[in-house]
Design a protein around this motif. Structure first.
Motif, short mmCIF file in Angstrom:
data_model
loop_
_atom_site.label_atom_id
_atom_site.label_comp_id
_atom_site.label_asym_id
_atom_site.label_seq_id
_atom_site.Cartn_x
_atom_site.Cartn_y
_atom_site.Cartn_z
N TYR A 124 -16.35 0.26 11.02
CA TYR A 124 -15.76 0.80 9.80
C TYR A 124 -14.45 0.09 9.47
CZ TYR A 124 -13.36 3.98 6.64
OH TYR A 124 -12.66 4.50 5.59
N GLU A 125 -13.60 -0.14 10.51
CA GLU A 125 -12.35 -0.84 10.27
C GLU A 125 -12.60 -2.27 9.81
OE1 GLU A 125 -13.18 0.65 13.03
OE2 GLU A 125 -11.86 2.40 13.23
N GLY A 126 -13.67 -2.88 10.32
CA GLY A 126 -13.96 -4.24 9.93
C GLY A 126 -14.52 -4.37 8.53
N VAL A 127 -15.26 -3.36 8.06
CA VAL A 127 -15.84 -3.41 6.71
C VAL A 127 -14.74 -3.49 5.66
CG1 VAL A 127 -17.11 -2.05 5.02
CG2 VAL A 127 -18.01 -2.32 7.31
N VAL A 128 -13.62 -2.82 5.90
CA VAL A 128 -12.51 -2.86 4.95
C VAL A 128 -12.04 -4.29 4.73
CG1 VAL A 128 -10.16 -2.06 4.52
CG2 VAL A 128 -11.82 -0.52 5.56
N ASN A 129 -12.07 -5.11 5.77
CA ASN A 129 -11.62 -6.50 5.68
C ASN A 129 -12.64 -7.42 5.05
OD1 ASN A 129 -8.95 -6.47 7.03
ND2 ASN A 129 -10.12 -5.74 8.78
N THR A 130 -13.79 -6.91 4.65
CA THR A 130 -14.81 -7.75 4.02
C THR A 130 -14.94 -7.51 2.53
OG1 THR A 130 -16.60 -6.15 4.44
CG2 THR A 130 -16.11 -7.75 6.18
N LYS A 131 -14.19 -6.57 1.98
CA LYS A 131 -14.34 -6.22 0.56
C LYS A 131 -13.50 -7.11 -0.33
CE LYS A 131 -15.32 -1.31 1.48
NZ LYS A 131 -14.89 0.07 1.23
N SER A 132 -13.93 -7.24 -1.58
CA SER A 132 -13.16 -8.00 -2.57
C SER A 132 -12.07 -7.11 -3.13
CB SER A 132 -14.08 -8.49 -3.69
OG SER A 132 -14.72 -7.39 -4.32
N LYS A 133 -10.90 -7.71 -3.36
CA LYS A 133 -9.76 -6.95 -3.83
C LYS A 133 -8.91 -7.81 -4.78
CE LYS A 133 -10.18 -2.97 -1.79
NZ LYS A 133 -10.31 -1.71 -2.56
N VAL A 134 -8.10 -7.12 -5.57
CA VAL A 134 -7.09 -7.76 -6.42
C VAL A 134 -5.73 -7.26 -5.96
CG1 VAL A 134 -6.20 -7.99 -8.76
CG2 VAL A 134 -8.67 -7.96 -8.39
N TYR A 135 -4.80 -8.20 -5.75
CA TYR A 135 -3.46 -7.87 -5.29
C TYR A 135 -2.46 -8.29 -6.35
CZ TYR A 135 -5.99 -8.08 -0.80
OH TYR A 135 -6.90 -7.92 0.20
N MET A 136 -1.36 -7.57 -6.42
CA MET A 136 -0.27 -7.92 -7.31
C MET A 136 0.98 -8.17 -6.47
SD MET A 136 -1.57 -8.03 -10.29
CE MET A 136 -0.06 -8.27 -11.22
N SER A 137 1.62 -9.31 -6.71
CA SER A 137 2.86 -9.62 -6.00
C SER A 137 3.94 -8.64 -6.45
CB SER A 137 3.32 -11.05 -6.31
OG SER A 137 2.37 -11.98 -5.88
N PRO A 138 4.80 -8.21 -5.54
CA PRO A 138 5.91 -7.34 -5.94
C PRO A 138 6.89 -8.10 -6.83
CG PRO A 138 6.19 -8.06 -3.68
CD PRO A 138 4.83 -8.53 -4.10
N LYS A 139 7.63 -7.36 -7.64
CA LYS A 139 8.64 -7.97 -8.49
C LYS A 139 9.79 -8.47 -7.62
CE LYS A 139 9.72 -6.12 -12.47
NZ LYS A 139 10.31 -5.24 -13.51
N LEU A 140 10.10 -9.76 -7.72
CA LEU A 140 11.12 -10.38 -6.91
C LEU A 140 12.40 -10.59 -7.73
CD1 LEU A 140 9.05 -13.10 -5.01
CD2 LEU A 140 9.63 -10.80 -4.25
N TRP A 141 13.54 -10.34 -7.10
CA TRP A 141 14.85 -10.51 -7.71
C TRP A 141 15.69 -11.42 -6.84
CZ3 TRP A 141 16.43 -7.67 -12.18
CH2 TRP A 141 15.55 -6.67 -12.60
N TYR A 142 16.61 -12.13 -7.50
CA TYR A 142 17.67 -12.82 -6.77
C TYR A 142 18.85 -11.86 -6.64
CZ TYR A 142 15.55 -17.48 -6.89
OH TYR A 142 14.73 -18.56 -6.69
N LEU A 143 19.21 -11.58 -5.41
CA LEU A 143 20.37 -10.73 -5.13
C LEU A 143 21.57 -11.63 -4.92
CD1 LEU A 143 21.87 -8.13 -4.35
CD2 LEU A 143 20.92 -8.38 -2.04
#
Length: 712
Positions: free
Chosen positions: A122-141
């Motif tokens: 079951y834990e391995g099936v999660v790593n086989t699925k297709s997904k869409v990721y969004m990068s976090p908003k990055l700032w210069y501090l």
């Protein structure tokens, strides 16, 4: 853009009336097992019963009666089915499920368990699925350390050496030692910069320290700042400075519990007018600033179809047998996509399609292929990394609008043993334009946001902050489910692209030589004319030069028309397919074992030798890396000039050819003396009439494609 694939979707929702009067089967952990036959499907309700087979009932469904669903139709509603025993008699238990036939465009495709994942935990099936990721908003501090006041120095007999150390998210930066004569109120006026990601999880900790001996510092005071309270700067206007009280930490050696009057003046802000670089500038997929208010309108849509791969090698051995479990990752802008993992095949068929909004055509999409080593569950994959199979970069400006490109790209990986071809990846890609006028207008605008020119960052700062951004993205994306792992993110972002490599230096030298080949041809042509080796050509050139001497106003017009003819002549030989990784261009064929050992050796070197040799070796590599960057930038500029008439970017060449036609007419109509006067006055105009932003010709030249995209 991709071939539709039909899938049989089975959604098992719940069951009821599992308990009878004698016992409750819930305590036996019920589960559902489905068996797919040629013409029918069987669903078995089972329990874990060591004495019997555990079958409590079944449902039989004809495959030909399964409905088909085509989005945007609403999802099929599940319904209750009565279970039958082996004799066909209905039992009390009921099962709710939904069965339909759909394609990979179905909403359930990303969350579905695929048939080829049978036997995976079951834990391995999660790593086989297709997904869409969004990068976090990055700032210069940006932290501008101005001064401190009323510091309490312990050793007053010794001249203090006071500096400020800033710690943010594990990254440490420090100012120089203050040279102020007032030891109790030192001044710095120095900027410290970090990369921060929303939501802000780390605190900014500033400590004022005094050097008291060799490698020893005394903490005078500290202050902690939460990033949510800082002002967000959108332009070059500086924020107001603030005084922060300095406090001590109890229970630590050489630190006082409190400081009563000590304070530090800072100008801290989150700079949202910059684009936080997480990729190399030549292969960037996004050039927008951080804040959405400064974004320009979308100019088009990028569609990518990941079709299949062929000829992939066996990447690992499980149970003594070789296998490959491949998946693809694509990155453009802030959106990352990951296809599903096709289990145990060297010719996976994905047929998945994704879209991105495009704000700038002079950007690059990166597609990487990896072998999944984490489908066996977390217990069996500790310390294991997903293996690289290859990577492809495609520059959008090399694509014609509204044309579908279907091409098989070779996959190459440079290993310590040498270059290895890992197979081919077939892609379908299309760049659609919403407004052709807006698309052409982008070529005259600056590449980066305004803040990069009004308050520029040094090359060293950009690289330092880019490494911070890469590490931050790796950390955040690895916390997704399924995780996009660190080794994948770093490979996609070219994390080690600035490391010294003799191969890359050789490749850049060859690029310069190839770009200057036109100048060499011109010199040879002039020598041919001067030596009268071809008398007819020499006579024609003499007549043409005499004509220009008597009619000098036609000089620039003839140059423009010649460039126009050259661009039109090369239209027939324009590239038909987007460029890809070129091993010949990357000088991989000239590598020897010593070069490979050096390229895969880290910094500091792991070579077993004396300390002095290690020091000289590392210093030489760092210096050579700077030369490598210089050669690469020079080669890029020369190749951009060469691409004016090469039709590698069809829109840019069209603009240049049209400009040559218009310029030729205007230079013929307008008197030459007037043109010279205008150019002189324009070049010598007062500084207040000049803009800090680059001019339109410079912006146009910087947007032209180079062979940087094709380098390994």
């Amino acid at each position: 853009m991709v071939e539709p694939m039909e899938f049989l979707y089975i959604r098992i929702v719940k069951a009821k009336d599992l308990c009878d009067e004698e016992n409750c089967v819930v305590s036996y952990e019920p589960y559902v097992e489905d068996r797919i036959h040629t013409t029918f499907i069987e669903f078995f309700m089972k329990i874990k019963d060591p004495e019997n087979d555990g079958v409590k009932g079944r449902v039989i469904m004809d495959v030909n009666e399964v409905p088909k669903r085509v989005p945007p139709d609403s999802p099929l509603a599940p319904q209750w089915y009565k279970l039958e025993d082996r004799e066909g008699v209905c039992v009390k238990t009921e099962l709710m499920l939904a069965v339909w036939i759909g394609t990979q465009a179905d909403e359930a495709f990303a969350e579905a368990w695929h048939l080829d994942a049978i036997g995976v935990s079951y834990e391995g099936v999660v790593n086989t699925k297709s997904k869409v990721y969004m990068s976090p908003k990055l700032w210069y501090l940006r932290v501008n350390v101005i001064q401190a006041q009323n510091l309490e120095i312990t050793d007053k007999n010794r001249r203090p050496e006071v500096f400020v150390k800033a710690v943010f998210g594990g990254i440490v930066a420090r100012t120089k030692i203050s040279l102020s004569r007032n030891h109790l109120s030192p001044m710095w006026n120095e900027d410290l910069m970090f990369v921060a990601a929303e939501p802000f999880e780390s605190l900014l900790v500033l400590t004022v320290e005094n050097k008291v001996g060799n490698n020893k510092e005394e903490v005078i005071g500290r202050c902690v700042i939460h990033l949510g309270k800082l002002e967000r700067r959108l332009s070059g206007k500086p924020v107001d400075s603030r005084w922060y009280p300095l406090e001590g930490e109890e229970g630590k050696e050489n630190e006082r519990p409190t400081t009563y009057n000590s304070k530090i003046q800072l100008r801290a802000s989150l700079d949202g007018g910059y684009h936080v670089l997480d990729e190399t500038t030549h292969c960037s997929s996004d050039l927008r600033p951080t804040v959405r208010q400064l974004w320009k309108q979308e100019i088009g849509v990028l569609e990518l179809g990941i079709v299949n791969a062929t000829g992939l090698p066996q990447m690992k051995k499980i149970g003594g047998q070789g296998r490959t479990d491949a998946y693809c990752v694509a990155k453009y802008g802030q959106k990352w996509i990951r296809t599903r993992t096709i289990m145990d095949t060297c010719s996976p068929q994905w047929n998945e399609q994704y879209t991105w909004g495009v704000y700038d055509p002079c950007t690059v999409i990166t597609i990487g292929v990896f072998d999944n080593c984490h489908f066996q569950g977390s217990d069996n994959s500790k310390g294991v990394q997903d293996s690289r199979i290859g990577k492809i970069r495609i520059r959008l400006s090399t694509l014609e609008t509204d044309r579908i490109y279907t091409y098989s790209y070779p996959l190459f990986v440079l290993q310590p043993q040498g270059l290895k071809k890992m197979g081919e990846l077939q892609l379908a890609i299309r760049f659609s334009c919403s407004s052709y006028f807006n698309l052409l207008q982008v070529y005259t605008q600056p590449i980066l946001p305004k803040m990069h020119y009004s308050h520029p960052l040094s090359l060293q700062q950009q690289e330092y902050l880019r490494h911070q951004a890469t590490q931050l993205l790796s950390l955040r994306l690895s916390r997704s489910e399924p995780p996009l792992r660190k080794e994948v993110v770093e490979y996609m972002l070219d994390y080690d692209s600035r490391t010294w490599s003799k191969r890359r230096t050789t490749a850049n030298c060859q690029r310069i030589k190839a770009a200057l080949s036109g100048l060499e041809y011109a010199v040879q042509f002039l020598e041919t004319i001067r030596s009268w080796k071809r008398p007819l050509i020499t006579v024609l050139v003499l007549l043409f030069l005499c004509f220009l001497i008597y009619f000098p106003q036609l000089l620039f017009s003839s140059v423009c028309f010649n460039l126009c003819v050259m661009g039109a002549w090369k239209y027939r030989s324009r590239p038909r397919n987007p460029p890809h990784m070129d091993p010949q261009l990357s000088s991989v064929h000239r590598l020897v074992s010593e070069d490979l050992d050096e390229e895969f050796d880290g910094i500091p070197t792991t070579c077993k030798n004396t300390d002095a040799l290690k020091f000289r070796y590392n210093r030489l590599r760092v210096m050579a890396g700077q030369v490598q960057i210089l050669l690469g930038d020079l080669a890029t500029q020369l190749e951009r000039i060469q691409s004016l008439v090469s039709w590698r970017d069809p829109r840019a060449t069209s603009l240049f050819v049209s400009f040559c036609v218009v310029s030729g007419v205007l230079l013929y109509v307008i008197p030459l003396r007037l043109i010279f006067i205008v150019l002189v006055f324009y070049a010598l105009r007062p500084p207040k009439f000049r803009s800090k932003l680059p001019s339109m010709p410079v912006n146009f030249l910087r947007r032209l494609p180079a062979k940087t995209d094709s380098l390994l």
